[in-house]
Design a protein around this motif. Structure first.
Motif, PDB file in Angstrom:
ATOM      1  N   GLU A  85     -29.412  -2.868 -60.437  1.00 25.06           N
ATOM      2  CA  GLU A  85     -28.279  -2.416 -59.845  1.00 25.06           C
ATOM      3  C   GLU A  85     -27.611  -2.149 -58.294  1.00 25.06           C
ATOM      4  OE1 GLU A  85     -28.550   0.873 -63.205  1.00 25.06           O
ATOM      5  OE2 GLU A  85     -27.530   2.302 -61.856  1.00 25.06           O
ATOM      6  N   ALA A 120     -30.289  -7.064 -64.766  1.00 25.19           N
ATOM      7  CA  ALA A 120     -31.893  -7.087 -64.236  1.00 25.19           C
ATOM      8  C   ALA A 120     -32.661  -7.653 -64.136  1.00 25.19           C
ATOM      9  CB  ALA A 120     -31.485  -5.201 -64.327  1.00 25.19           C
ATOM     10  N   GLU A 167     -24.235   6.474 -67.123  1.00 26.50           N
ATOM     11  CA  GLU A 167     -26.286   5.362 -67.575  1.00 26.50           C
ATOM     12  C   GLU A 167     -26.337   4.505 -66.400  1.00 26.50           C
ATOM     13  OE1 GLU A 167     -25.735   3.041 -71.717  1.00 26.50           O
ATOM     14  OE2 GLU A 167     -25.915   4.956 -72.428  1.00 26.50           O
ATOM     15  N   PHE A 183     -44.539   4.536 -52.036  1.00 24.19           N
ATOM     16  CA  PHE A 183     -44.222   4.282 -51.507  1.00 24.19           C
ATOM     17  C   PHE A 183     -42.764   4.014 -51.131  1.00 24.19           C
ATOM     18  CE2 PHE A 183     -42.690   0.900 -48.856  1.00 24.19           C
ATOM     19  CZ  PHE A 183     -44.126   0.409 -47.897  1.00 24.19           C
ATOM     20  N   THR A 184     -41.874   5.382 -50.684  1.00 24.29           N
ATOM     21  CA  THR A 184     -41.053   5.208 -50.230  1.00 24.29           C
ATOM     22  C   THR A 184     -40.285   4.776 -48.987  1.00 24.29           C
ATOM     23  OG1 THR A 184     -40.775   7.317 -51.248  1.00 24.29           O
ATOM     24  CG2 THR A 184     -38.382   6.807 -50.142  1.00 24.29           C
ATOM     25  N   LYS A 240     -37.305   4.228 -65.797  1.00 27.80           N
ATOM     26  CA  LYS A 240     -35.409   4.989 -66.562  1.00 27.80           C
ATOM     27  C   LYS A 240     -35.932   3.417 -67.711  1.00 27.80           C
ATOM     28  CE  LYS A 240     -31.891   5.046 -64.300  1.00 27.80           C
ATOM     29  NZ  LYS A 240     -31.510   4.476 -62.698  1.00 27.80           N
ATOM     30  N   ILE A 246     -38.930  -3.936 -53.417  1.00 27.94           N
ATOM     31  CA  ILE A 246     -39.051  -2.736 -53.352  1.00 27.94           C
ATOM     32  C   ILE A 246     -38.032  -2.745 -54.178  1.00 27.94           C
ATOM     33  CG2 ILE A 246     -38.126  -1.185 -52.013  1.00 27.94           C
ATOM     34  CD1 ILE A 246     -38.126  -3.358 -49.637  1.00 27.94           C
ATOM     35  N   THR A 293     -34.448   3.979 -71.617  1.00 25.70           N
ATOM     36  CA  THR A 293     -33.177   3.517 -72.002  1.00 25.70           C
ATOM     37  C   THR A 293     -32.863   3.575 -73.390  1.00 25.70           C
ATOM     38  OG1 THR A 293     -34.420   1.252 -72.001  1.00 25.70           O
ATOM     39  CG2 THR A 293     -32.946   1.800 -70.327  1.00 25.70           C
ATOM     40  N   TYR A 341     -26.127  -5.241 -71.421  1.00 28.44           N
ATOM     41  CA  TYR A 341     -25.514  -6.487 -70.633  1.00 28.44           C
ATOM     42  C   TYR A 341     -26.455  -5.487 -69.208  1.00 28.44           C
ATOM     43  CZ  TYR A 341     -22.406  -7.983 -74.101  1.00 28.44           C
ATOM     44  OH  TYR A 341     -21.960  -8.192 -74.500  1.00 28.44           O
ATOM     45  N   ASN A 342     -27.053  -4.806 -69.040  1.00 29.84           N
ATOM     46  CA  ASN A 342     -27.190  -3.940 -67.426  1.00 29.84           C
ATOM     47  C   ASN A 342     -28.711  -3.980 -66.932  1.00 29.84           C
ATOM     48  OD1 ASN A 342     -25.228  -3.315 -65.976  1.00 29.84           O
ATOM     49  ND2 ASN A 342     -24.231  -1.667 -67.720  1.00 29.84           N
ATOM     50  N   LEU A 343     -29.408  -4.018 -68.689  1.00 32.04           N
ATOM     51  CA  LEU A 343     -31.015  -4.604 -68.090  1.00 32.04           C
ATOM     52  C   LEU A 343     -30.894  -6.570 -68.292  1.00 32.04           C
ATOM     53  CD1 LEU A 343     -32.837  -2.179 -70.509  1.00 32.04           C
ATOM     54  CD2 LEU A 343     -33.183  -2.597 -68.489  1.00 32.04           C
ATOM     55  N   GLY A 351     -39.330  -0.642 -57.945  1.00 29.21           N
ATOM     56  CA  GLY A 351     -40.849  -1.227 -59.089  1.00 29.21           C
ATOM     57  C   GLY A 351     -40.433  -0.818 -60.934  1.00 29.21           C
ATOM     58  N   ASN A 358     -32.196  -0.852 -75.565  1.00 28.48           N
ATOM     59  CA  ASN A 358     -31.192  -2.228 -75.958  1.00 28.48           C
ATOM     60  C   ASN A 358     -31.788  -3.413 -74.635  1.00 28.48           C
ATOM     61  OD1 ASN A 358     -28.133  -2.144 -76.235  1.00 28.48           O
ATOM     62  ND2 ASN A 358     -28.855  -3.812 -76.598  1.00 28.48           N
ATOM     63  N   TYR A 360     -29.015   8.977 -62.823  1.00 29.84           N
ATOM     64  CA  TYR A 360     -30.216   9.561 -63.274  1.00 29.84           C
ATOM     65  C   TYR A 360     -31.883   9.862 -61.461  1.00 29.84           C
ATOM     66  CZ  TYR A 360     -29.245  10.373 -68.276  1.00 29.84           C
ATOM     67  OH  TYR A 360     -28.675  11.212 -68.983  1.00 29.84           O
TER      68      TYR A 360
HETATM   69  C1  LIG Z   1     -29.823   7.121 -69.714  1.00 31.38           C
HETATM   70  C2  LIG Z   1     -30.324   5.436 -69.145  1.00 31.38           C
HETATM   71  C3  LIG Z   1     -30.177   4.486 -70.891  1.00 31.38           C
HETATM   72  C4  LIG Z   1     -29.435   3.278 -70.988  1.00 31.38           C
HETATM   73  N1  LIG Z   1     -29.775   2.407 -71.429  1.00 31.38           N
HETATM   74  C5  LIG Z   1     -29.196   1.451 -71.531  1.00 31.38           C
HETATM   75  C6  LIG Z   1     -29.593   0.395 -72.553  1.00 31.38           C
HETATM   76  O1  LIG Z   1     -30.132   0.478 -73.589  1.00 31.38           O
HETATM   77  N2  LIG Z   1     -29.283  -0.397 -72.046  1.00 31.38           N
HETATM   78  C7  LIG Z   1     -28.975  -1.722 -70.965  1.00 31.38           C
HETATM   79  O2  LIG Z   1     -28.804  -2.815 -70.710  1.00 31.38           O
HETATM   80  N3  LIG Z   1     -29.301  -0.286 -69.766  1.00 31.38           N
HETATM   81  C8  LIG Z   1     -29.307   0.623 -69.709  1.00 31.38           C
HETATM   82  N4  LIG Z   1     -29.160   0.933 -68.937  1.00 31.38           N
HETATM   83  C9  LIG Z   1     -29.289   0.633 -67.529  1.00 31.38           C
HETATM   84  C10 LIG Z   1     -30.268  -0.052 -66.718  1.00 31.38           C
HETATM   85  O3  LIG Z   1     -31.724   0.986 -67.230  1.00 31.38           O
HETATM   86  C11 LIG Z   1     -29.779   0.105 -65.491  1.00 31.38           C
HETATM   87  O4  LIG Z   1     -29.083  -0.352 -65.510  1.00 31.38           O
HETATM   88  C12 LIG Z   1     -31.325  -0.928 -65.334  1.00 31.38           C
HETATM   89  O5  LIG Z   1     -32.325   0.099 -65.869  1.00 31.38           O
HETATM   90  C13 LIG Z   1     -31.419  -1.458 -63.995  1.00 31.38           C
HETATM   91  O6  LIG Z   1     -32.796  -1.669 -62.986  1.00 31.38           O
HETATM   92  P1  LIG Z   1     -32.804  -1.685 -61.696  1.00 31.38           P
HETATM   93  O7  LIG Z   1     -34.118  -2.188 -62.312  1.00 31.38           O
HETATM   94  O8  LIG Z   1     -32.039  -3.037 -61.096  1.00 31.38           O
HETATM   95  O9  LIG Z   1     -32.832  -0.290 -61.470  1.00 31.38           O
HETATM   96  P2  LIG Z   1     -33.671   1.024 -61.718  1.00 31.38           P
HETATM   97  O10 LIG Z   1     -34.652   0.379 -63.189  1.00 31.38           O
HETATM   98  O11 LIG Z   1     -33.184   1.717 -61.498  1.00 31.38           O
HETATM   99  O12 LIG Z   1     -34.956   0.799 -60.777  1.00 31.38           O
HETATM  100  C14 LIG Z   1     -35.189   0.707 -59.746  1.00 31.38           C
HETATM  101  C15 LIG Z   1     -36.189   1.630 -59.130  1.00 31.38           C
HETATM  102  O13 LIG Z   1     -36.313   1.049 -57.484  1.00 31.38           O
HETATM  103  C16 LIG Z   1     -37.208   2.369 -57.596  1.00 31.38           C
HETATM  104  N5  LIG Z   1     -36.819   2.564 -55.511  1.00 31.38           N
HETATM  105  C17 LIG Z   1     -35.392   3.365 -55.689  1.00 31.38           C
HETATM  106  N6  LIG Z   1     -35.853   3.474 -53.423  1.00 31.38           N
HETATM  107  C18 LIG Z   1     -36.784   3.102 -53.490  1.00 31.38           C
HETATM  108  C19 LIG Z   1     -36.878   3.270 -52.235  1.00 31.38           C
HETATM  109  N7  LIG Z   1     -36.138   3.322 -51.517  1.00 31.38           N
HETATM  110  N8  LIG Z   1     -38.733   2.871 -51.897  1.00 31.38           N
HETATM  111  C20 LIG Z   1     -38.772   2.051 -52.675  1.00 31.38           C
HETATM  112  N9  LIG Z   1     -38.731   2.189 -54.442  1.00 31.38           N
HETATM  113  C21 LIG Z   1     -37.526   2.925 -54.565  1.00 31.38           C
HETATM  114  C22 LIG Z   1     -37.294   3.661 -58.225  1.00 31.38           C
HETATM  115  O14 LIG Z   1     -37.647   4.482 -57.848  1.00 31.38           O
HETATM  116  C23 LIG Z   1     -36.267   2.366 -59.881  1.00 31.38           C
HETATM  117  O15 LIG Z   1     -38.145   2.489 -59.891  1.00 31.38           O
HETATM  118  C24 LIG Z   1     -29.894   2.087 -69.198  1.00 31.38           C
HETATM  119  C25 LIG Z   1     -29.421   3.954 -68.104  1.00 31.38           C
HETATM  120  C26 LIG Z   1     -29.807   4.689 -67.871  1.00 31.38           C
HETATM  121  C27 LIG Z   1     -30.005   5.744 -66.595  1.00 31.38           C
END
Ligand SMILES: Cc1cc2nc3c(=O)[nH]c(=O)nc-3n(C[C@H](O)[C@H](O)[C@H](O)COP(=O)(O)OP(=O)(O)OC[C@H]3O[C@@H](n4cnc5c(N)ncnc54)[C@H](O)[C@@H]3O)c2cc1C
Length: 399
Positions: free
Chosen positions: A367, A383, A338, A128-129, A40, A8, A44, A378-380, A10, A50, A164
């Motif tokens: 996240e 992930a 961020e 697909f939410t 997202k 759940i 980044t 560190y956050n990517l 992407g 990064n 965001y």
């Molecule tokens: C502007 C910006 C710049 C950044 N730059 C950096 C960087 O350079 N380096 C770094 O390490 N980190 C960076 N970060 C942080 C990093 O992008 C995030 O920590 C990371 O993308 C988290 O990944 P994730 O897959 O956990 O969540 P996300 O990337 O947020 O992905 C979650 C996905 O789940 C989907 N989703 C949510 N709820 C549902 C649901 N109910 N049903 C189906 N789908 C759902 C969302 O649409 C989304 O596509 C940045 C963040 C921002 C906002």
């Protein structure tokens, strides 16, 4: 169709979770609420992505998350993340410890991930939410707001945090975690600009300086960071502000504290003694107060700070320049942060597998968990690594 694994979300964690599960021979589908994957990722690093840091270690993460981070990086750390991207054909380079794609384009990272999804024939359900997860006869049913239900044996929840929201993760995923019995550590925006209704910010808006910022919460000094500081019409932004913003955001937004300040050292490149000697020398040379800091600070600041250099008490002027306090009235919120501090309580997650301690077959990554790292990749890194482990462990735990 009954899938082995439903992912759940992407984003970074979800895409890698799907790849690791599929490479291990699982049938897997990604369910994403947006019309495309990885929005997202594309945003980044100001479009450069990064994606990792040379110094990957749990110490760069929030205290609550560290044990989980250590456990995950032991299985999938810096080397494994680099090897993974190498296997996708992505070339990278390092700049001051921060690792970027050689193309300097986040879209290259997304492209190679999408190519791998295609190579592995991983289906993607867009728009697909997910709104509910239920359990029946050893199967897990994932239902969407759009009226679909898909069945699987394991589910990996990677719905992200709250920053965001236009890029997809709007925090709605926390409700799913709550339905499964999990508690949520109150999410607050992190790496976020600060609001300070100080007239100096108005006067200096648009001005950048190299500074050191420190949080002060109810009289207690917190962490500090050096880097660019930008005065804005609402307060402050810039890398040193973003780097100290988490403690401030937690104090204001989660703990509802009022006595919160940021102390700014405007001349971090000179210690007190050196600065005092220089000011004494200029005072003796009878320089006018608005030229006392010429060449040390930008001209606009020399003018704005002239008043404090009119005094003869240069010790107090040094004290102000090395630690000017600004009351922080708030943060700029989810649309400018961020990442998220807070999320699914990590005490409720198995550290080895990232499986829920409450519901067998349910895994979390990325996240959505109460794990956040410093800026700098560190956050990517979290992930990618947690996504990989959750995707792979979903098979191991079944076998
Ligand atoms: C502007 C910006 C710049 C950044 N730059 C950096 C960087 O350079 N380096 C770094 O390490 N980190 C960076 N970060 C942080 C990093 O992008 C995030 O920590 C990371 O993308 C988290 O990944 P994730 O897959 O956990 O969540 P996300 O990337 O947020 O992905 C979650 C996905 O789940 C989907 N989703 C949510 N709820 C549902 C649901 N109910 N049903 C189906 N789908 C759902 C969302 O649409 C989304 O596509 C940045 C963040 C921002 C906002």
């Amino acid at each position: 169709m009954l899938y082995d694994v439903i992912v759940i979300g992407g984003g970074a964690a979800g895409i890698v979770a799907a790849i690791s599960a599929a490479r291990a021979g699982e049938s897997v589908v990604i369910c994403e609420r947006m019309p495309r994957l990885g929005k997202k990722i594309l945003a980044t690093g100001n479009g450069r992505c990064n994606l990792l840091n040379d110094n990957l270690s749990e110490e760069y993460y929030n205290t609550a998350g560290r044990a989980l981070v250590r456990s995950v990086f032991e299985k999938f750390g810096k080397k494994e993340i680099l090897d993974f991207f190498k296997s996708l054909g992505l070339e990278v380079y390092s700049q001051d410890g921060r690792i970027f794609p050689a193309t300097n384009q986040a879209s290259s990272v997304m492209k190679v991930l999408e190519m791998e999804l295609r190579r592995l024939s991983i289906p993607v359900e867009l728009n697909f939410t997910c709104i509910g997860i239920s359990f029946s006869n050893g199967r897990i049913l994932v239902s969407s707001k759009e009226g679909e239900t898909i069945e699987c044996r394991k589910v990996v929840i990677t719905g992200g945090g709250r920053t965001y929201p236009a890029l997809g993760s709007d925090g709605s995923i926390y409700e799913i975690a709550r339905q499964l019995g999990h508690t949520i550590v109150d999410p607050v925006p992190s790496a976020v600009p600060l609001v300070a209704k100080d007239p100096l910010c108005q006067v200096l808006q648009g001005q950048k300086i190299f500074a050191s910022a420190r949080s002060i919460i109810e009289g207690t000094e917190g962490s500090s960071a050096k880097g660019e500081l930008l005065f804005t019409n609402y307060g402050f932004s810039g890398s040193c502000i973003l780097d100290v913003s988490e403690e401030i955001s937690i104090a204001i937004n989660r703990q509802h504290r009022r006595d919160v300040y940021v102390a700014v050292d405007m001349v971090p490149f000179m210690d007190r003694g050196k600065l005092k000697d220089e000011l004494v020398r200029r005072k003796k040379a009878n320089l006018p107060s608005d030229e006392m800091l010429a060449g040390i600070l930008p001209n606009k600041l020399c003018l704005a700070l002239a008043r404090i250099l009119e005094r003869d008490d240069l010790d107090s002027a040094v004290g102000v320049l090395k630690g000017m306090r600004f009351k922080v009235d708030g943060t700029r919120g989810w649309n400018e942060a961020e990442f998220t501090a807070g999320g699914v309580n990590v005490d409720e997650i198995q550290p080895v597998s990232l499986e829920s301690k409450f519901k067998k077959g349910v895994f979390f990554a990325g996240e959505v968990l109460d794990v956040d790292g410093q800026r700098g990749g560190y956050n990517l890194a979290w992930a990618w690594a947690s996504g990989w482990v959750a995707g792979l462990q979903s098979k191991i735990s079944r076998d």
